[in-house]
Scaffold this active site. Sequence first.
Site, PDB file in Angstrom:
ATOM      1  CG  HIS A   1      -0.815   0.703   2.922  1.00  0.00           C
ATOM      2  ND1 HIS A   1       0.170  -1.033   3.472  1.00  0.00           N
ATOM      3  CD2 HIS A   1       0.175   1.824   3.030  1.00  0.00           C
ATOM      4  CE1 HIS A   1       0.587  -0.278   4.424  1.00  0.00           C
ATOM      5  NE2 HIS A   1       0.366   0.944   3.704  1.00  0.00           N
TER       6      HIS A   1
ATOM      7  CG  ASP B   1      -0.710  -4.059   2.413  1.00  0.00           C
ATOM      8  OD1 ASP B   1       0.937  -3.080   1.547  1.00  0.00           O
ATOM      9  OD2 ASP B   1      -0.094  -3.079   3.309  1.00  0.00           O
TER      10      ASP B   1
ATOM     11  CB  SER C   1       2.723   1.745   6.358  1.00  0.00           C
ATOM     12  OG  SER C   1       1.396   2.128   7.132  1.00  0.00           O
TER      13      SER C   1
END
Length: 477
Positions: A272, A321, A428
Amino acid sequence: MVNTMKTKLLCVLLLCGAVFSLPRQETYRQLARGSRAYGVACRDEKTQMIYQQQESWLRPEVRSKRVEHCRCDRGLAQCHTVPVKSCSELRCFNGGTCWQAASFSDFVCQCPKGYTGKQCEVDTHATCYKDQGVTYRGTWSTSESGAQCINWNSNLLTRRTYNGRRSDAITLGLGNHNYCRNPDNNSKPWCYVIKASKFILEFCSVPVCSKATCGLRKYKEPQLHSTGGLFTDITSHPWQAAIFAQNRRSSGERFLCGGILISSCWVLTAAHCFQERYPPQHLRVVLGRTYRVKPGKEEQTFEVEKCIVHEEFDDDTYNNDIALLQLKSGSPQCAQESDSVRAICLPEANLQLPDWTECELSGYGKHKSSSPFYSEQLKEGHVRLYPSSRCTSKFLFNKTVTNNMLCAGDTRSGEIYPNVHDACQGDSGGPLVCMNDNHMTLLGIISWGVGCGEKDIPGVYTKVTNYLGWIRDNMRP
């Protein structure tokens, strides 16, 4: 008369037996003839490299600064001294000195002690291989059956996928030698050998290094607390990477995401992070940095060769992801191992740690969801693996949770522990690591969550064990 007929018949039978035995000998003779045909090539006695008829090369004089130009002529190397100059570009690895012929473009490397090869890429001191041996550059040349490996430059391997004449041969460790290599990310180093007049691939008997260095660190106990975690040093998390992207509408770059070093030239991260589809040349990876934007003394910076996002990534649910970045380097080695830079261990496919195992996360993300800025210093958090029964939509506000995800959160509570450790925006792509067999091992990639540091609400991570095949396949040359 009868005896004469018997004698003639016996001779005929013996002759037939000889004729019928010819195919086996002819097979051997064909192999021998092939060897003799190959014998018109030249073997440089100084370097042990093989050259074909009319092929030319340079070689340095060992005890002087002179360079010889040689040509293969009917199996003999004809050599004479030629004038040389310094190379206009870097061509020799591991500290080798590059000389280029004054009158033509060929070059030669004078290698430091312990290295050899066309570009000093062969490490004569390498006695074992690490991980799968993809970066092994030693001189082992015997297969597990005891057969001698075939020179990668041999004409016999011209039609094979992997040979020393590929355009990317030097990157794969292939060249004018017969040393064991792993150019296709196989399970261990291998080579081609001749068995029963056929060329086959055999794994090599080169030993694996006794102790892997992945997942090892010099941990420093954090001294300062922060909302969402603890301020830490990069030596406690040497696999942590910082990914930067060029600004689209202005000069400079911005911090994009965290990442995880899994081998010398590969960084794992979250898919992402690349929803804006940055071209690889607009990305930069920094390793060995304690402070997000402040350069460190031992940091290493790389441009990106490839950015591989999982082909089935769902930007709505964040299923699959995961993404891979290949670091750009002029040699097979990219990141140099140090106290500040070291790869994390990937898990075995069947690894299952007990529920509530304590693990760690790290990153440069925000202190809390309402923070306007990312953290200036690397932080770590201590969380526990949730049971699969507690990692469902029911406990995450009806958000989709798939089998490709796992949950981890801070289970401490009460007034003594008011600061809940958790990942947040900016973390992330970073690691969730757990101790396994005395090595820190990658279990998850920081993916998503509901808020940051909310009591009894875990963070959600990409389950790495589900993607080992995908990682391996995409790391293949």
